[in-house]
Design an enzyme around this catalytic site. Structure first.
Site, PDB file in Angstrom:
ATOM      1  N   HIS A  89       8.691 -13.701   1.663  1.00 55.86           N
ATOM      2  CA  HIS A  89       8.766 -13.966   0.217  1.00 55.86           C
ATOM      3  C   HIS A  89       9.706 -12.971  -0.457  1.00 55.86           C
ATOM      4  CE1 HIS A  89       5.486 -16.843   0.430  1.00 55.86           C
ATOM      5  NE2 HIS A  89       4.814 -15.959   1.137  1.00 55.86           N
ATOM      6  N   ASP A  95       8.936  -1.253  -1.600  1.00 56.34           N
ATOM      7  CA  ASP A  95       7.484  -1.116  -1.528  1.00 56.34           C
ATOM      8  C   ASP A  95       6.945  -1.430  -2.915  1.00 56.34           C
ATOM      9  OD1 ASP A  95       5.411  -0.455   0.521  1.00 56.34           O
ATOM     10  OD2 ASP A  95       4.693   0.772  -1.148  1.00 56.34           O
ATOM     11  N   GLY A 142       9.280  -7.246   6.384  1.00 54.63           N
ATOM     12  CA  GLY A 142       8.783  -8.328   7.225  1.00 54.63           C
ATOM     13  C   GLY A 142       8.195  -9.437   6.358  1.00 54.63           C
ATOM     14  N   ASN A 143       8.321  -9.288   5.043  1.00 57.74           N
ATOM     15  CA  ASN A 143       7.733 -10.253   4.108  1.00 57.74           C
ATOM     16  C   ASN A 143       8.794 -11.285   3.699  1.00 57.74           C
ATOM     17  OD1 ASN A 143       6.872 -11.560   1.737  1.00 57.74           O
ATOM     18  ND2 ASN A 143       5.516  -9.859   1.193  1.00 57.74           N
ATOM     19  N   GLY A 155       1.602 -13.535  -3.065  1.00 53.86           N
ATOM     20  CA  GLY A 155       0.731 -12.403  -3.409  1.00 53.86           C
ATOM     21  C   GLY A 155      -0.190 -12.717  -4.585  1.00 53.86           C
TER      22      GLY A 155
HETATM   23  P1  ITT Z   1       6.913  -5.198   3.837  1.00 50.39           P
HETATM   24  O1  ITT Z   1       6.129  -3.885   3.835  1.00 50.39           O
HETATM   25  O2  ITT Z   1       7.268  -5.649   5.200  1.00 50.39           O
HETATM   26  O3  ITT Z   1       8.060  -5.167   2.891  1.00 50.39           O
HETATM   27  P2  ITT Z   1       4.511  -6.153   2.519  1.00 50.39           P
HETATM   28  O4  ITT Z   1       4.114  -7.454   1.898  1.00 50.39           O
HETATM   29  O5  ITT Z   1       3.515  -5.495   3.437  1.00 50.39           O
HETATM   30  O6  ITT Z   1       5.926  -6.354   3.265  1.00 50.39           O
HETATM   31  P3  ITT Z   1       4.219  -4.018   0.610  1.00 50.39           P
HETATM   32  O7  ITT Z   1       3.564  -3.065   1.546  1.00 50.39           O
HETATM   33  O8  ITT Z   1       5.273  -3.511  -0.330  1.00 50.39           O
HETATM   34  O9  ITT Z   1       4.936  -5.204   1.376  1.00 50.39           O
HETATM   35  O10 ITT Z   1       3.067  -4.743  -0.225  1.00 50.39           O
HETATM   36  C1  ITT Z   1       3.418  -5.557  -1.281  1.00 50.39           C
HETATM   37  C2  ITT Z   1       2.224  -6.395  -1.714  1.00 50.39           C
HETATM   38  O11 ITT Z   1       2.089  -6.316  -3.134  1.00 50.39           O
HETATM   39  C3  ITT Z   1       2.493  -7.861  -1.396  1.00 50.39           C
HETATM   40  O12 ITT Z   1       2.019  -8.202  -0.108  1.00 50.39           O
HETATM   41  C4  ITT Z   1       1.734  -8.555  -2.520  1.00 50.39           C
HETATM   42  O13 ITT Z   1       0.375  -8.623  -2.212  1.00 50.39           O
HETATM   43  C5  ITT Z   1       1.926  -7.592  -3.686  1.00 50.39           C
HETATM   44  N1  ITT Z   1       3.167  -7.928  -4.424  1.00 50.39           N
HETATM   45  C6  ITT Z   1       4.327  -7.215  -4.477  1.00 50.39           C
HETATM   46  N2  ITT Z   1       5.251  -7.857  -5.214  1.00 50.39           N
HETATM   47  C7  ITT Z   1       4.677  -8.991  -5.637  1.00 50.39           C
HETATM   48  C8  ITT Z   1       5.119 -10.072  -6.409  1.00 50.39           C
HETATM   49  O14 ITT Z   1       6.357 -10.136  -6.884  1.00 50.39           O
HETATM   50  N3  ITT Z   1       4.259 -11.062  -6.654  1.00 50.39           N
HETATM   51  C9  ITT Z   1       3.002 -11.033  -6.177  1.00 50.39           C
HETATM   52  N4  ITT Z   1       2.501 -10.057  -5.427  1.00 50.39           N
HETATM   53  C10 ITT Z   1       3.328  -9.043  -5.138  1.00 50.39           C
END
Ligand code: ITT
Length: 204
Positions: free
Chosen positions: A11, A73, A8-9, A157
């Site tokens: 980015h 994840d 749902g992200n 993020g």
């Molecule tokens: P989905 O579960 O729907 O995929 P989410 O953002 O909740 O979306 P995650 O649970 O995997 O996904 O959490 C990932 C978090 O880690 C993300 O929200 C950022 O805060 C951080 N993160 C992951 N990859 C990153 C990146 O490339 N650059 C910066 N922050 C990142």
């Protein structure tokens, strides 16, 4: 072949679209949005792989037959925080927290950490499910350090706080093209592309 991203992200969707565009595979990339949005998942397993599995299975239940599904994840693991925020990176400052709130909480938590304790790594765990019981996992890491203040506006993020090893600039300053060469997601993705190619997928 057609592949759905179980996220749902937006980015992440953007990054995967860029990575697929340069991978040289014939893959039509779609996202959970095309199916009305990512189904709710309680990411409660405490591990990247466990949470990734929940997401990929949740979307698999609703994708059309014969399509592939990919979940990501990921998170930031800081030495001074014993690996935190880790799997809780997205909700570090609470459920529904914005990226800016999460970054502010991280800066506060790391306030007293001296230079030699500011090491950190991003992790990305991918799970890929295929139409014929294919079930593969790929992991990428990117090592670096956490700054004492944000620099740069690229990415999402924690990007503006993280300087990858052997770089002078944060992910928030590096271009998307540069991030796509060295990031945790790019590394996990490269392993997946190698797997597709070895197994003859993505040619048509
Ligand atoms: P989905 O579960 O729907 O995929 P989410 O953002 O909740 O979306 P995650 O649970 O995997 O996904 O959490 C990932 C978090 O880690 C993300 O929200 C950022 O805060 C951080 N993160 C992951 N990859 C990153 C990146 O490339 N650059 C910066 N922050 C990142």
């Amino acid at each position: 072949m057609e592949l759905f991203l179980a996220t749902g992200n937006n980015h992440k969707v953007e990054e995967f679209n860029r990575l697929f565009a340069k991978a040289g595979l014939k893959v039509k990339v779609r996202s959970a949005k095309d199916l009305g949005g990512m189904p709710y998942v309680d990411e409660n397993t405490g591990t990247f792989t466990g949470n990734c599995r929940l997401k990929v299975e949740a979307l698999r239940r609703i994708v059309p037959p014969k399509t592939w599904v990919l979940a990501d994840d990921s998170g930031l693991c800081c030495d001074a925080l014993q690996g935190g925020p880790g799997v809780d990176s997205a909700v570090y400052a609470g459920n529904g927290a914005t990226d800016a709130q999460n970054r502010a909480k991280l800066l506060e938590a790391m306030k007293k950490a001296p230079a030699h304790k500011r090491g950190a790594r991003f992790e990305c765990h991918l799970i890929l499910l295929g139409p014929n019981h294919e079930d593969e996992k790929f992991v990428g890491q990117c090592w670096g350090k956490i700054l004492e203040a944000e620099v740069g506006t690229e990415g999402f993020g924690y990007d503006s706080l993280f300087v990858p090893a052997n770089e002078e600039k944060t992910f928030g300053e590096l271009s998307p093209k540069q991030k796509d060469i060295i990031s945790h997601r790019a590394k996990a993705f490269a392993l997946m592309v190698a797997w597709f190619k070895e197994n003859g997928f993505g040619r048509s």
